[in-house]
Each structure stands twice: as C-alpha cells, then as structure tokens.
Motif scaffolding. Structure first.
Motif, short mmCIF file in Angstrom:
data_model
loop_
_atom_site.label_atom_id
_atom_site.label_comp_id
_atom_site.label_asym_id
_atom_site.label_seq_id
_atom_site.Cartn_x
_atom_site.Cartn_y
_atom_site.Cartn_z
N ALA A 23 38.53 -13.18 4.52
CA ALA A 23 38.43 -12.31 5.69
C ALA A 23 37.43 -12.89 6.69
O ALA A 23 37.53 -12.63 7.89
CB ALA A 23 38.01 -10.90 5.26
N THR A 24 36.49 -13.68 6.22
CA THR A 24 35.50 -14.28 7.12
C THR A 24 36.19 -15.08 8.21
O THR A 24 35.88 -14.95 9.39
CB THR A 24 34.55 -15.21 6.33
OG1 THR A 24 34.05 -14.49 5.20
CG2 THR A 24 33.40 -15.69 7.18
N GLN A 25 37.16 -15.91 7.79
CA GLN A 25 37.87 -16.69 8.80
C GLN A 25 38.77 -15.79 9.65
O GLN A 25 38.94 -16.02 10.85
CB GLN A 25 38.72 -17.79 8.15
CG GLN A 25 39.35 -18.74 9.18
CD GLN A 25 40.85 -18.84 9.02
OE1 GLN A 25 41.36 -19.01 7.91
NE2 GLN A 25 41.57 -18.76 10.13
N GLY A 49 39.66 -4.08 12.72
CA GLY A 49 39.43 -3.22 11.56
C GLY A 49 39.19 -4.08 10.33
O GLY A 49 40.12 -4.71 9.82
N ASP A 50 37.95 -4.12 9.88
CA ASP A 50 37.64 -4.90 8.67
C ASP A 50 37.81 -3.97 7.49
O ASP A 50 37.00 -3.07 7.23
CB ASP A 50 36.20 -5.42 8.77
CG ASP A 50 35.79 -6.22 7.54
OD1 ASP A 50 36.44 -6.08 6.49
OD2 ASP A 50 34.79 -6.95 7.62
N GLU A 51 38.94 -4.16 6.76
CA GLU A 51 39.29 -3.24 5.67
C GLU A 51 39.28 -3.97 4.33
O GLU A 51 40.11 -3.71 3.46
CB GLU A 51 40.65 -2.60 5.96
CG GLU A 51 40.68 -1.85 7.28
CD GLU A 51 41.91 -0.96 7.48
OE1 GLU A 51 42.71 -0.80 6.53
OE2 GLU A 51 42.07 -0.44 8.60
N VAL A 52 38.33 -4.89 4.15
CA VAL A 52 38.37 -5.69 2.92
C VAL A 52 38.20 -4.85 1.65
O VAL A 52 38.62 -5.25 0.58
CB VAL A 52 37.35 -6.87 2.92
CG1 VAL A 52 37.62 -7.83 4.07
CG2 VAL A 52 35.93 -6.40 2.92
N TYR A 53 37.59 -3.66 1.79
CA TYR A 53 37.42 -2.81 0.60
C TYR A 53 38.48 -1.69 0.55
O TYR A 53 38.24 -0.62 0.00
CB TYR A 53 36.01 -2.22 0.55
CG TYR A 53 34.96 -3.30 0.50
CD1 TYR A 53 34.67 -3.98 -0.68
CD2 TYR A 53 34.28 -3.70 1.66
CE1 TYR A 53 33.75 -5.01 -0.72
CE2 TYR A 53 33.34 -4.73 1.62
CZ TYR A 53 33.10 -5.38 0.43
OH TYR A 53 32.19 -6.41 0.40
N GLU A 54 39.65 -1.94 1.16
CA GLU A 54 40.67 -0.90 1.29
C GLU A 54 41.11 -0.31 -0.05
O GLU A 54 41.53 0.84 -0.12
CB GLU A 54 41.89 -1.44 2.05
CG GLU A 54 42.59 -2.58 1.33
CD GLU A 54 43.53 -3.37 2.24
OE1 GLU A 54 44.37 -2.76 2.90
OE2 GLU A 54 43.42 -4.62 2.26
N GLY A 65 40.07 -11.74 -2.09
CA GLY A 65 38.84 -11.96 -2.85
C GLY A 65 38.30 -10.62 -3.37
O GLY A 65 37.89 -10.51 -4.54
N LYS A 66 38.32 -9.61 -2.51
CA LYS A 66 37.81 -8.28 -2.90
C LYS A 66 38.84 -7.51 -3.73
O LYS A 66 38.51 -6.89 -4.73
CB LYS A 66 37.47 -7.47 -1.64
CG LYS A 66 36.39 -8.11 -0.79
CD LYS A 66 35.04 -8.03 -1.46
CE LYS A 66 34.06 -8.97 -0.79
NZ LYS A 66 32.75 -9.01 -1.41
N SER A 67 40.10 -7.55 -3.29
CA SER A 67 41.11 -6.69 -3.92
C SER A 67 41.55 -7.20 -5.29
O SER A 67 41.98 -6.43 -6.14
CB SER A 67 42.35 -6.57 -3.03
OG SER A 67 41.96 -6.11 -1.76
N1 PMP Z 1 33.91 -8.25 5.62
C1 PMP Z 1 33.13 -7.57 4.78
C2 PMP Z 1 32.72 -6.19 5.14
C3 PMP Z 1 32.70 -8.14 3.59
O1 PMP Z 1 31.92 -7.47 2.75
C4 PMP Z 1 33.11 -9.46 3.28
C5 PMP Z 1 32.63 -10.11 2.03
N2 PMP Z 1 33.61 -10.12 1.13
C6 PMP Z 1 33.93 -10.12 4.19
C7 PMP Z 1 34.31 -9.50 5.36
C8 PMP Z 1 34.41 -11.51 3.93
O2 PMP Z 1 35.42 -11.55 3.01
P1 PMP Z 1 35.92 -12.92 2.36
O3 PMP Z 1 35.06 -13.18 1.18
O4 PMP Z 1 37.35 -12.68 2.03
O5 PMP Z 1 35.74 -13.98 3.41
#
Ligand code: PMP
Ligand code: GLN
Length: 389
Positions: free
Chosen positions: A106-108, A207-212, A240-242
């Motif tokens: 999600a960072t990228q 919308g950053d929903e990585v913890y959806e 990575g999170k899911s």
């Molecule tokens: N957004 C949030 C809120 C995060 O906590 C993280 C860390 N996982 C990321 C983005 C980045 O996710 P990723 O490890 O998939 O790059």
C-alpha cells in the motif's frame, strides 16, 4: 562531511525534498528493540507462522514457470480475484482491466496516488495522528500537507476538516480503520464527510483501508460502498495486512477508470510491475482463504492482550479495529512519550511506538501504541513485563 556542511549541502546544493524527514519511527524502534533484546510490539507485523496452505502453494510455485514480468497492472488472475472479492465484500462491481492496479504494498499505492494527482502548491488534508508515509509523499509531489487533528478520542472532527479546506485543497487522505489509534469510522462520520465534500466536488479522496479486514465493534465501512464519493476515491489495500505477509509487499489500488488511467502512467515508470511470484501465490491462495476469519483471530488477540494488562497501570483506549492497542501511561510517568517508549525498551524489555510522532506538532498525550499481531506466548511474556511497571 561535518554536520553543518551536510545541512548546507542538503538545503542549498541538493535542495532536499525531504529535509526534515529522518528514519521512520518503525525502523528506529524495531532496531532499538533488537539491540536490547526487547519484545517487539512496536512495528506492525505478525510474528506467528504463515498459513501452511500459503506455504505449500509457494513451495510448488517457486519451481514453476512464473518468474518473468507480469502485465504492468498486475497478474490477470489476481485482478480477477480482487474484483470478485470486492463484489462479494462490498457489492461493488469493478472493471478488472481498468479499475484495479497491483502495487508494491500500500505504501507504493499511496505514493503513486498522491504523486499522480498532487501538483506544486496543492494542499492535501491529513488527519493527525497520521500514518508516516502520507506527508513525505505529498512533499515529493511538491504539494502542501495540511495536518488536521482528530478529536481527543481519535474520532474525526468535521468542523476542523471543513475549516481546513481551501481553494487549493486537492485531496483528503482518510485512513480507516485507523493506524495508530485503532478507531474506525461510523455511518454518521461518512455522512458528515459526504455533506462537506458535496460542496467541494474537486477534492479527491485517498482511502487507506489496509486494515479493512480487521474490525471488532462494527463491520468496516468501505469507500467502495459510498456511491456519493466513490467516483472520486482511490482506495488502497494491502495483502501484507490482510494475509499476514507484510514482507511480501503486495497491495492494490481500486479507483474509477478516469483516475486509474492517470495512476497507471506513473506506476509504469515507478515499478512497472510487482514481483510475479507473490502475485501468483496470492492469486492461488485467494481461492482458499476466508477473510472473515481475520477479524475473529485478531479480536481474540485484542481481547487476550486487553485482559492481560487490564490490572496494570496502563490505561486502555478503545480499539475498534487494526492490530494496534493504544494505552495511556499517565499513572506511571511524566516523561514525554518518545523518552518513555525508549525507557520501556531499555529498562523493561518491551518495545512500543510513541503516538506523538504521528502529529505535525508532536502532540504528546502520553500515549503508546502496542501491536498485538503476535503469538499468545509473545503477548503473555510482554504483558508480564508491563504488569510489573
Ligand atoms: N497504510 C497504513 C495505515 C499502514 O499501517 C501501512 C503499514 N502496513 C501501510 C499503509 C503500508 O502498507 P504496506 O506494508 O502494504 O506497504
Ligand atoms: N505499518 C506498519 C506499522 O504501522 C509499519 C510499516 C513500516 O515499517 N513502514 O507499524
């Protein structure tokens, strides 16, 4: 180079785009934890074993013919499965070919979205405490981060959000479920945002929903389900999170075609395509994995962690989602949260993340974030130490 010379060089020769950014708090705290042999509840990553089914798929795939570039936007079968999952989970039909992009985490995805749309001088609203990658992504784009504090209970403050909007506002970043606080947005929150943004049709939403897939008190409300906003929203997700494989660095963006078209232009010169092995393995694994298990597993861990420290001198804040528990340590120390977090590592053997680093003005309310994505043994050992303080 001496320190002064280096500062001069960075400001006046190189003209650093990020002169004030230092090593991320996650790296700093994890390294300090390693140096002192502390239990690491700081950086957010699971320490329990990966699912045996994913390992078996991986072992088989590593010897098969999957090691060359995938198409730029992602492995077609993975795109297809994301589209199916989005339909199943949120009832949203997304076009596989034009509305999904696989990213290197999600960072990228966040960096690509911001750098595609934010131009020199554009303002981007970021809600504090905020995840650390948003501000630098805006700065690299030449934009201006406008940091807006959440309420003291970490719920959104819509008066502040509305007052922060100007004619230069290009985007608002909304992270829900929220890192570092563990709060989630309610139906009323979305309605309030919709009312404000109706007046500003030019503002995009990231919308950053990585913890959806990690919510406890109520189901996650995704921008995928908000017809009033979805046409101007870019949603970032993270396998990575899911799927508990943070090191694989595979995530994805969903956005309507007119926005995705522009993001793909940037993506193709930033990474072109994401590593093929992980995409193949995740694609197969999605056939067997059950996302509804993720919240249940983490809720059990949250409850365990909360129960184990409920009689300590740390005060637990509400945790509705994510795998982070925020605690207040007012009963223990008057030190600022960065110093106290370091003391906790060095003297007591437990690593956490101080919340002040996620604020623009380093607001310090004596709060620490603990990651409970850990084995029960790790949580028991860590809380034994925390209970003695
Ligand atoms: N957004 C949030 C809120 C995060 O906590 C993280 C860390 N996982 C990321 C983005 C980045 O996710 P990723 O490890 O998939 O790059
Ligand atoms: N998202 C993780 C956290 O909040 C850290 C990711 C990273 O180290 N960049 O702890």
């Amino acid at each position: 180079m001496k320190k002064l010379e280096r500062v001069y060089f960075l400001y006046f020769c190189v003209m650093s785009k990020l002169p004030n950014i230092t090593t991320s708090i996650f790296s700093v705290m994890s390294q300090l934890a390693n140096e002192h042999g502390a239990i690491n509840l700081s950086q957010g990553f699971p320490n329990f074993p990966e699912d045996e089914r994913l390992l078996q798929i991986s072992e088989r795939l590593i010897r098969s013919n999957i090691h060359q570039y995938t198409p730029m936007a992602g492995l077609p079968s993975l795109l297809e499965k994301i589209a199916n999952q989005t339909l199943k989970q949120y009832g949203r039909k997304v076009n596989t070919a034009s509305e999904i992009l696989i990213t290197a985490g999600a960072t990228q995805g966040v960096f690509t979205a911001i750098n595609t749309f934010v131009n020199q001088g554009d303002e981007v609203l970021i809600l504090d405490p905020s995840y650390d990658s948003y501000e630098p992504s805006v700065l690299v784009a030449g934009g201006k981060p406008v940091r807006v504090s959440l309420n003291d209970d970490y719920t959104p403050n819509f008066n502040r959000i509305e007052s922060a909007i100007s004619t230069k506002t290009k985007m608002i970043v909304i992270n829900n479920p929220h890192n570092p606080t563990g709060r989630i947005w309610t139906e009323q929150d979305f309605e309030a945002l919709e009312t404000i943004l109706e007046k500003h049709p030019q503002i995009l939403i990231l919308g950053d929903e990585v913890y959806e897939y990690i919510t406890f008190s109520q189901p996650h409300i995704s921008f995928n389900t908000r017809p009033k906003l979805v046409e101007r929203t870019i949603i970032a997700s993270s396998f990575g999170k899911s799927l508990h494989v943070t090191g694989w660095k595979v995530g994805y963006l969903i956005a309507p075609e007119h926005l995705m078209f522009e993001m793909k232009k940037v993506h193709q010169f930033l990474v072109f395509s994401v590593n093929s092995f992980s995409q193949h393995a995740i694609s197969e694994y999605l056939d067997v994995v059950d996302f509804s298990e993720v919240s249940k597993m983490y809720q059990r861990k949250r409850d365990l962690f909360q129960n184990l420290i409920k009689n300590s001198r740390f005060e637990l804040m509400p945790c509705d989602g994510t795998y982070f528990q925020v605690v207040n340590y007012n009963q223990i120390s008057n030190k600022n949260d960065v110093d106290f977090a370091k003391e906790l590592i060095v003297n007591h053997g437990v690593a956490s993340i101080p919340i002040s680093v996620f604020y623009n003005d380093a607001t310090d309310r004596h709060m620490l974030r603990f990651c409970f994505a850990k084995t029960d043994e790790t949580l028991i050992a860590a809380t034994e130490k925390l209970n003695q303080i």
